[in-house]
Motif scaffolding. Structure first.
Motif, short mmCIF file in Angstrom:
data_model
loop_
_atom_site.label_atom_id
_atom_site.label_comp_id
_atom_site.label_asym_id
_atom_site.label_seq_id
_atom_site.Cartn_x
_atom_site.Cartn_y
_atom_site.Cartn_z
N PRO A 1 0.81 -1.22 0.00
CA PRO A 1 0.00 0.00 0.00
C PRO A 1 0.84 1.27 0.00
CG PRO A 1 0.08 -0.93 2.19
CD PRO A 1 0.75 -1.93 1.29
N LYS A 2 0.30 2.28 -0.64
CA LYS A 2 0.96 3.59 -0.62
C LYS A 2 0.29 4.47 0.46
CE LYS A 2 3.22 7.04 -2.98
NZ LYS A 2 4.35 7.21 -3.84
N LYS A 3 -1.01 4.33 0.60
CA LYS A 3 -1.74 5.11 1.61
C LYS A 3 -2.61 4.18 2.44
CE LYS A 3 -2.72 9.27 1.62
NZ LYS A 3 -2.41 10.24 2.67
N ILE A 4 -2.49 4.33 3.77
CA ILE A 4 -3.32 3.56 4.70
C ILE A 4 -4.09 4.54 5.57
CG2 ILE A 4 -3.25 2.05 6.75
CD1 ILE A 4 -0.80 0.65 5.57
N LEU A 5 -5.36 4.21 5.83
CA LEU A 5 -6.16 4.96 6.78
C LEU A 5 -6.51 4.04 7.94
CD1 LEU A 5 -7.86 7.49 7.61
CD2 LEU A 5 -9.75 6.48 6.31
N GLU A 6 -6.28 4.51 9.16
CA GLU A 6 -6.63 3.73 10.34
C GLU A 6 -7.60 4.53 11.19
OE1 GLU A 6 -3.97 1.24 13.28
OE2 GLU A 6 -3.80 3.34 13.85
N ILE A 7 -8.66 3.87 11.64
CA ILE A 7 -9.61 4.51 12.55
C ILE A 7 -9.41 3.86 13.92
CG2 ILE A 7 -12.03 5.14 12.93
CD1 ILE A 7 -12.51 4.43 9.92
N GLY A 8 -8.83 4.60 14.86
CA GLY A 8 -8.49 4.05 16.18
C GLY A 8 -7.00 3.80 16.30
N GLY B 1 5.25 6.08 1.02
CA GLY B 1 3.88 5.85 1.50
C GLY B 1 3.62 6.48 2.86
N LYS B 2 2.32 6.61 3.18
CA LYS B 2 1.92 7.29 4.43
C LYS B 2 0.70 6.65 5.07
CE LYS B 2 3.53 11.78 5.48
NZ LYS B 2 3.41 12.24 6.84
N ILE B 3 0.63 6.78 6.38
CA ILE B 3 -0.54 6.33 7.14
C ILE B 3 -1.20 7.54 7.79
CG2 ILE B 3 -1.37 4.91 9.06
CD1 ILE B 3 0.98 3.06 8.66
N ASP B 4 -2.51 7.67 7.60
CA ASP B 4 -3.30 8.62 8.38
C ASP B 4 -4.04 7.80 9.43
OD1 ASP B 4 -2.64 10.93 6.92
OD2 ASP B 4 -4.19 10.51 5.44
N THR B 5 -3.98 8.22 10.68
CA THR B 5 -4.67 7.46 11.72
C THR B 5 -5.42 8.43 12.64
OG1 THR B 5 -4.40 5.83 13.52
CG2 THR B 5 -2.53 7.30 13.11
N ILE C 1 5.78 6.93 18.36
CA ILE C 1 6.10 6.99 16.94
C ILE C 1 7.48 7.62 16.73
CG2 ILE C 1 5.41 8.13 14.77
CD1 ILE C 1 2.45 7.58 15.73
N LYS C 2 7.78 8.61 17.59
CA LYS C 2 9.10 9.24 17.54
C LYS C 2 10.18 8.24 17.96
CE LYS C 2 8.42 13.67 18.81
NZ LYS C 2 8.36 14.61 19.93
N LYS C 3 9.93 7.56 19.08
CA LYS C 3 10.91 6.59 19.60
C LYS C 3 11.24 5.50 18.59
CE LYS C 3 9.32 6.50 24.29
NZ LYS C 3 8.62 5.60 25.20
N VAL C 4 10.21 5.04 17.89
CA VAL C 4 10.41 3.95 16.94
C VAL C 4 11.01 4.46 15.63
CG1 VAL C 4 9.18 2.14 15.63
CG2 VAL C 4 8.65 2.51 18.03
N GLY C 5 10.92 5.77 15.44
CA GLY C 5 11.58 6.35 14.27
C GLY C 5 10.77 6.30 12.99
N VAL C 6 9.43 6.41 13.12
CA VAL C 6 8.59 6.34 11.91
C VAL C 6 7.71 7.59 11.76
CG1 VAL C 6 8.58 3.83 11.63
CG2 VAL C 6 6.97 4.87 13.23
N SER C 7 8.16 8.69 12.37
CA SER C 7 7.35 9.93 12.35
C SER C 7 6.99 10.39 10.95
CB SER C 7 8.11 11.07 13.04
OG SER C 7 8.43 10.70 14.34
N GLU C 8 7.91 10.23 10.02
CA GLU C 8 7.63 10.75 8.67
C GLU C 8 6.61 9.89 7.92
OE1 GLU C 8 10.60 7.65 8.14
OE2 GLU C 8 10.33 9.23 9.63
N LYS C 9 6.27 8.73 8.48
CA LYS C 9 5.32 7.84 7.80
C LYS C 9 3.91 7.88 8.39
CE LYS C 9 8.56 4.23 6.35
NZ LYS C 9 8.86 2.79 6.59
N ILE C 10 3.76 8.47 9.59
CA ILE C 10 2.46 8.39 10.27
C ILE C 10 1.96 9.77 10.67
CG2 ILE C 10 1.21 7.44 12.26
CD1 ILE C 10 3.22 5.12 12.29
N ASN C 11 0.74 10.08 10.25
CA ASN C 11 0.09 11.34 10.59
C ASN C 11 -1.13 11.04 11.45
OD1 ASN C 11 -1.24 13.98 10.31
ND2 ASN C 11 -2.54 12.91 8.83
N ILE C 12 -1.22 11.71 12.59
CA ILE C 12 -2.38 11.49 13.47
C ILE C 12 -3.39 12.62 13.30
CG2 ILE C 12 -3.18 11.13 15.84
CD1 ILE C 12 -0.41 10.18 16.60
N TYR C 13 -4.63 12.25 13.00
CA TYR C 13 -5.73 13.22 13.06
C TYR C 13 -6.33 13.13 14.45
CZ TYR C 13 -5.83 13.78 7.93
OH TYR C 13 -5.52 14.07 6.63
N GLU C 14 -6.37 14.25 15.15
CA GLU C 14 -6.84 14.24 16.53
C GLU C 14 -8.30 14.64 16.60
OE1 GLU C 14 -4.17 16.61 18.92
OE2 GLU C 14 -2.43 15.94 17.77
#
Ligand code: SAH
Ligand code: MG
Length: 204
Positions: free
Chosen positions: A38-45, A63-67, A82-95
């Protein structure tokens, strides 16, 4: 990605009874995402970011994940993790509440992971179908809800959740353009694709 940090986060979440994705569910998702790339993933929760970080391993280049997450404490923990694991550039959180956020989104996604309020699954499905890429897949976790969904006795507390999970299953199995497989892994996993792209379901 720092796998050691990820393992620590997983153990802490389990200890605190945060309902993170189960290992046997993850095994099946592994097969699907390996094929799908996948290039784009959406996660709810999002909870504390565990599943999103696991999924981030399968993203194709760039690729990117919106969650989406509404619980403030979990959001801040997820951000740290997400920072600790080093994947910040791949995951965006919608609050915020997914019920409000989803209608404002207009991206297309290759994989959509539904893993939040069970009473909202039919609504999440409608929004997911609107944003699903032609070749994409929708995964709904906890779809069998401890067996309540397939049993005819439910306590009052679970009744609304169970009714909505049944409605979800009925929609994904009866809609003529969709094909769905329901697996008894973890707390139940429903895998849905458009019928013409059901290759993904074959070995799932
Ligand atoms: N996907 C995570 C686990 C998610 S647990 C993992 O496997 O690691 C479910 C999360 O959904 C909880 O943190 C809860 O706060 C959040 N949630 C429930 N209903 C929601 C809603 N309507 N909008 C946003 N978040 C929601
Ligand atoms: Mg879950």
């Amino acid at each position: 990605m720092n796998k050691q940090e990820l393992e620590k986060i997983k153990q802490k979440a389990l200890k605190e009874h945060i309902p993170i994705i189960m290992d046997d569910t993850l095994e099946r998702v592994d097969k699907i995402l390996t094929k799908l790339k996948p290039k784009k993933i959406l996660e709810i929760g999002t909870a504390v970011g565990y599943s999103a970080m696991c999924f981030s391993e399968y993203l194709s280049q760039g690729g990117k994940i919106d969650t989406i997450e509404r619980d403030e404490e979990r959001i801040s923990e997820a951000k740290e993790n997400i920072k600790k694991v080093g994947v910040s550039e791949k995951i965006n959180i919608y609050e915020g509440d997914a019920v409000e956020i989803l209608p404002t989104l207009n991206d297309k996604y290759d994989m959509i992971f539904i893993d939040a309020a069970k009473g909202k699954y039919p609504f999440f499905l409608k929004e997911a179908l609107r944003m699903l890429n032609e070749n994409g897949v929708i995964l709904a976790d906890n779809i069998l809800y401890k067996g309540y969904v397939m049993s005819d006795y439910n306590k009052h507390k679970q009744r609304t959740a169970v009714r909505n999970l049944r409605e979800y299953i009925s929609e994904v199995t009866n809609n003529p353009i969709l094909e769905t497989k329901i697996l008894e892994v973890g707390d139940g996993l429903a895998i849905t694709t458009k019928k013409k792209n059901n290759k993904l379901l074959k070995n799932a």
